[in-house]
Write a protein that holds these residues in place. Structure first.
Motif, mmCIF file in Angstrom:
data_model
loop_
_atom_site.group_PDB
_atom_site.id
_atom_site.type_symbol
_atom_site.label_atom_id
_atom_site.label_comp_id
_atom_site.label_asym_id
_atom_site.label_seq_id
_atom_site.Cartn_x
_atom_site.Cartn_y
_atom_site.Cartn_z
ATOM 1 N N ALA A 250 0.821 -1.205 0.000
ATOM 2 C CA ALA A 250 0.000 0.000 0.000
ATOM 3 C C ALA A 250 0.857 1.258 0.000
ATOM 4 C CB ALA A 250 -0.935 -0.004 1.217
ATOM 5 N N LEU A 251 1.966 1.234 0.729
ATOM 6 C CA LEU A 251 2.879 2.374 0.737
ATOM 7 C C LEU A 251 3.483 2.595 -0.646
ATOM 8 C CD1 LEU A 251 4.698 1.653 4.121
ATOM 9 C CD2 LEU A 251 3.146 3.564 3.686
ATOM 10 N N ALA A 252 3.889 1.500 -1.280
ATOM 11 C CA ALA A 252 4.472 1.600 -2.624
ATOM 12 C C ALA A 252 3.444 2.123 -3.625
ATOM 13 C CB ALA A 252 5.015 0.246 -3.059
ATOM 14 N N ALA A 253 2.218 1.612 -3.535
ATOM 15 C CA ALA A 253 1.169 2.032 -4.468
ATOM 16 C C ALA A 253 0.824 3.506 -4.296
ATOM 17 C CB ALA A 253 -0.081 1.174 -4.261
ATOM 18 N N ALA A 254 0.978 4.009 -3.068
ATOM 19 C CA ALA A 254 0.674 5.411 -2.794
ATOM 20 C C ALA A 254 1.856 6.326 -3.097
ATOM 21 C CB ALA A 254 0.251 5.575 -1.339
ATOM 22 N N GLY A 255 2.968 5.742 -3.530
ATOM 23 C CA GLY A 255 4.153 6.538 -3.827
ATOM 24 C C GLY A 255 4.903 7.003 -2.598
ATOM 25 N N LYS A 256 4.639 6.362 -1.463
ATOM 26 C CA LYS A 256 5.324 6.741 -0.224
ATOM 27 C C LYS A 256 6.626 5.955 -0.109
ATOM 28 C CE LYS A 256 1.992 9.490 1.001
ATOM 29 N NZ LYS A 256 2.176 10.966 1.054
ATOM 30 N N THR A 257 7.547 6.261 -0.983
ATOM 31 C CA THR A 257 8.795 5.499 -1.068
ATOM 32 C C THR A 257 9.730 5.756 0.109
ATOM 33 O OG1 THR A 257 9.748 7.250 -2.449
ATOM 34 C CG2 THR A 257 8.690 5.390 -3.578
ATOM 35 N N ASP A 258 9.447 6.796 0.896
ATOM 36 C CA ASP A 258 10.289 7.064 2.065
ATOM 37 C C ASP A 258 9.763 6.377 3.318
ATOM 38 O OD1 ASP A 258 8.036 8.643 2.260
ATOM 39 O OD2 ASP A 258 9.106 10.522 2.632
ATOM 40 N N SER A 259 8.687 5.603 3.188
ATOM 41 C CA SER A 259 8.151 4.832 4.302
ATOM 42 C C SER A 259 8.247 3.343 3.982
ATOM 43 C CB SER A 259 6.686 5.193 4.570
ATOM 44 O OG SER A 259 6.551 6.531 4.993
ATOM 45 N N GLN A 260 8.505 2.545 5.005
ATOM 46 C CA GLN A 260 8.605 1.101 4.809
ATOM 47 C C GLN A 260 8.531 0.386 6.145
ATOM 48 O OE1 GLN A 260 12.430 -0.665 3.868
ATOM 49 N NE2 GLN A 260 13.542 1.126 4.621
ATOM 50 N N ILE A 261 8.300 -0.931 6.066
ATOM 51 C CA ILE A 261 8.340 -1.789 7.251
ATOM 52 C C ILE A 261 9.486 -2.771 7.104
ATOM 53 C CG2 ILE A 261 7.139 -3.540 8.606
ATOM 54 C CD1 ILE A 261 4.520 -2.255 7.831
ATOM 55 N N ILE A 262 10.317 -2.826 8.142
ATOM 56 C CA ILE A 262 11.364 -3.831 8.250
ATOM 57 C C ILE A 262 10.800 -5.000 9.055
ATOM 58 C CG2 ILE A 262 13.690 -4.327 9.080
ATOM 59 C CD1 ILE A 262 13.589 -2.266 6.817
#
Length: 300
Positions: A250-262
């Motif tokens: 969902a983050l990738a689809a929203a273009g939130k490339t500076d957010s992620q889960i490790i």
């Protein structure tokens, strides 16, 4: 010690009595419990951070509903101004682990503020009965919690030692979910670090539970106003790995490339909580280093 494997505490079959009785720490007229007995492992050796070189005390400030909200504050000595991190507790409230997190952040050059979100109803920290704790936690609804975050931001803005233009947020368990919600709501937040907060309703959640938990982080991915780093355990019994993947998607689809889960493959829920049996030192240290790196980049 019974291992807490769920992001909002024990399931009904995991509820266990306290293994020890702990005292209460009082500062500035506000009493906060020591380590939460409902989760404390007798075998644990919690990290302890002293207050040398710090100013650590409790304060209170008005929330939107008029409640005087208590908070624990730790910051470096001196005039500052210092970047600020809001610390959101687990279901156990502002107990010694959360206060120590604040002191660790203060030693790293931040002013840390941990609001006591639950105490309108009662303080869950000294309790050992998980059903009573969950009743207290359930009373802290989304609008109340967001109001408390707003009040904390307002109070930070009045402090001469605070850089109100450099504010981050981190939270654990229940507080991890709050991090996602707050970073979607408040433009004043510059970065967030969410430790194993629930991302979506459980597969077997009732309609009432689904509604009560809204807004869910997975529905807020496109609304994030600051980068969020999620730190999650692959063996978390309450946060399935597929929901972690769905959130990253969902983050990738929203273009939130500076957010992620490790995702730490072998880590359980609560792997940073050094007072619990769930503590995993290597994962906790790696996650903390990632937190400091994000806050260094965004807040300093």
């Amino acid at each position: 010690m019974t291992l807490i494997t769920r992001p909002e505490g024990l399931s009904a079959d995991q509820i266990a009595p306290s293994r020890r009785s702990l005292g209460v720490a009082a500062l500035g007229g506000v009493a906060f419990a020591a380590y939460a007995p409902a989760a404390l492992s007798q075998a644990a050796s919690p990290i302890t951070t002293d207050s040398a070189g710090l100013i650590a005390h409790t304060v209170s400030y008005p929330a939107p509903d008029g409640f005087e909200l208590p908070a624990y504050v730790a910051r470096p000595e001196g005039d500052g101004p210092f970047p600020v991190v809001i610390v959101v507790s687990e279901i156990f409230g502002v107990h010694e682990y959360i206060r120590d997190i604040c002191r660790r952040l203060a030693k790293a050059g931040y002013a840390a503020v941990a609001p006591a979100f639950f105490v309108r109803k009662a303080d869950p920290a000294p309790l050992s009965d998980m059903q009573s704790i969950m009743t207290i936690v359930a009373a802290a609804g989304y609008e109340q919690v967001m109001g408390d975050v707003a009040a904390t931001l307002d109070w930070i803005g009045l402090q001469s030692w605070a850089r109100s233009d450099r504010v981050g947020i981190t939270g654990f368990c229940w507080g991890g979910k709050v991090v996602w919600q707050a970073c979607a709501r408040f433009p004043a937040l510059d970065a967030g670090v969410a430790w194993y907060g629930r991302l979506a309703p459980a597969a077997n959640a009732t309609d009432e539970q689904k509604t009560a938990g809204r807004p869910w982080p997975i529905d807020l991915a496109g609304e994030l106003k600051a980068p969020v780093l999620g730190l999650y355990g692959g063996q978390d019994g309450g946060i399935p790995n597929d929901t972690v993947k769905a959130m990253n998607d969902a983050l990738a689809a929203a273009g939130k490339t500076d957010s992620q889960i490790i995702l730490y493959d072998d880590a359980p829920h609560g792997f940073h909580a050094d007072y619990r049996a769930s503590y995993r030192e290597a994962n906790a240290k790696d996650g903390w280093a990632r937190l400091l790196a994000l806050f260094e980049a965004r807040l300093k």
